[in-house]
Design a protein around this motif. Structure first.
Motif: not given
Length: 443
Positions: A163-169, A122-126, A133-137
């Motif tokens: 979970l707040e970052s991954l808005v297009e799940l 989790p920490g590294r993905l954040n 570095n990662i396009f969350v959309a």
């Protein structure tokens, strides 16, 4: 490539019932899914098969989109899950993201690989999301493996941020081997389908035998040594609750002549990898570890689990013994008890007495030893190149070479212990595929 072709490649003729139900629950993408099933039942493959099939049908392999994020509690599980994914042999790209190495190095690799799937702590993905570095959309599916661990104290804030970052799940999939009190509000699951294969009447596998071993003194190290002697060449994991106890116990056993790997969270990444590969390829018969080793390690043929320290919770116990009796194998669990200790109340099933046989036998020595070779995939090195180098330059027969694991920048290879000195002498200063490299024993 479809699911049937993947299973043929893996040599799997039939999935178990949990896997079939999980695939069915995930396949259409309209349900969030919770999977509860004991360790060793194939949950990783169960969630990957339908998700990989969906991505291939959607043509993701022809894009640079990161479509699937798999969140895991440890780097070991990230690497293990990545290995399962790679064994499927699809055209999809994947990589593991975890702490213990610079984020910038991973960023460079992310740009080079352009993965469709990441297995990440989790920490590294954040970190990567915060640095763009990662396009969350593009991430439409999230898997949280061993969610009971990911959602423990210390992970709550990181998971909340993620979970707040991954808005297009569009789909969330949670997996665990043990009961959880509930799913935190921020996971926001809806239309949930649960695949529950926990056996209420049976806490652990029916192929697991449980024993207790009495120590006459509070210091259980001599009793542990006698117990391990009675196992002979059998592969064994000894669990303790504290890092310093792991160090002390491993040191004692090595002084007694055992070939031991040790593992805990205070070791550097390279040290942990060295320890795991030595144990997995048979270069060490005993792994002494904290509960860090109780999750995400899919090492075949572990025969014995020894609880030097009693598991602190029922969940810890279940995950510990889940390292043995995997799939159709049998295994044994041993509680090492001093005069002040008793079997924990949460342990179900018959607990038999075990008295190690009186013996003067010295500790068995492994037949293999692990070499470190300082070149890997980045250097266009393959397993075939390693075999050729060790046979032609090192003077080995192919039958004297065991498991080979080629990493990005280095390689682990098991060879016959009897030929170690010869190989080190003959390969010193030699080139592999025209490149000078280090060849050394993993201590």
């Amino acid at each position: 490539m479809n699911t049937t072709e993947i299973l043929n490649k893996l040599g799997i003729t039939q999935l178990n019932e949990m896997q079939e139900q999980t695939i069915s629950a995930i396949a259409n993408g309209s349900n969030d899914v919770v999977v509860l099933s004991p360790t060793g039942t194939g949950k990783t493959l169960a969630y990957l098969l339908p998700l990989v099939d969906r991505m291939l049908n959607d043509g993701i392999q022809d894009t640079s989109k990161l479509s699937l994020a798999v969140v895991v509690p440890t780097r070991e599980l990230a690497l293990q899950s990545l290995q399962v994914f790679k064994s499927m042999g699809t055209s999809l790209r994947a990589m593991a993201l975890y702490g213990g190495r610079p984020t910038m190095d991973e960023h460079i690799k992310l740009r080079a690989v352009m993965p469709h799937v990441v297995f990440a702590t989790p920490g590294r993905l954040n970190d990567h999301i915060a640095k763009d570095n990662i396009f969350v959309a593009d991430i439409q599916t999230l898997v949280i493996d061993e969610f009971d661990k990911c959602l423990e104290m210390g992970f709550q804030n990181e998971m909340n941020v993620l979970l707040e970052s991954l808005v297009e799940l569009k789909q969330r999939i949670l997996l665990s081997a043990t009961h959880s009190e509930g799913i935190p509000y921020f996971v926001r699951m809806s239309h949930t389908k649960t695949v529950d294969f926990r056996q209420e009447e049976q806490q652990t596998s029916s192929r697991l035998d449980i024993y207790k071993v009495e120590s006459q003194t509070k210091d259980k190290l001599p009793t542990l040594s006698n117990l391990l002697l009675s196992f002979g060449q059998q592969s064994t994991v000894v669990f303790l609750n504290h890092r310093d106890a792991v160090e002390r116990t491993a040191q004692y056993l090595m002084q007694q002549g055992f070939v031991v790997s040790l593992m805990h969270g205070g070791l550097e990444q390279r040290q942990r990898e060295d320890a795991l590969y030595k144990f997995a390829n048979g270069s060490a018969t005993v792994l002494v570890a904290t509960d860090l080793a109780s999750r995400g390690l899919d090492i075949p043929d572990i025969k014995n689990i020894v609880h030097y320290h009693l598991p602190e919770t029922s969940s810890n116990y279940i995950h510990r013994v889940g390292r043995t009796a995997r799939w159709n194998s049998t295994g044994r669990s041993f509680f090492l008890l001093n005069p002040e200790e008793d079997i924990p109340e949460y342990v179900e099933g018959e607990v038999k007495d075990y008295i190690p046989a009186e013996t003067n036998t010295t500790p068995p020595q492994p037949k293999m030893v692990t070499l470190y070779i300082g070149k890997g995939k980045k250097d266009k090195l393959s397993k075939g190149d390693i075999v050729g180098f060790l046979c032609k330059i090192g003077g080995l027969q192919s039958s004297e070479i065991g498991i080979i694991t080629v990493k990005e920048r280095y390689t682990y290879v098991a060879i016959s212990l009897q030929r170690l000195r010869q190989v080190l002498v003959k390969t010193k200063g030699q080139k592999i595929k025209g490149m000078k490299t280090i060849v050394e024993e993993v201590e």
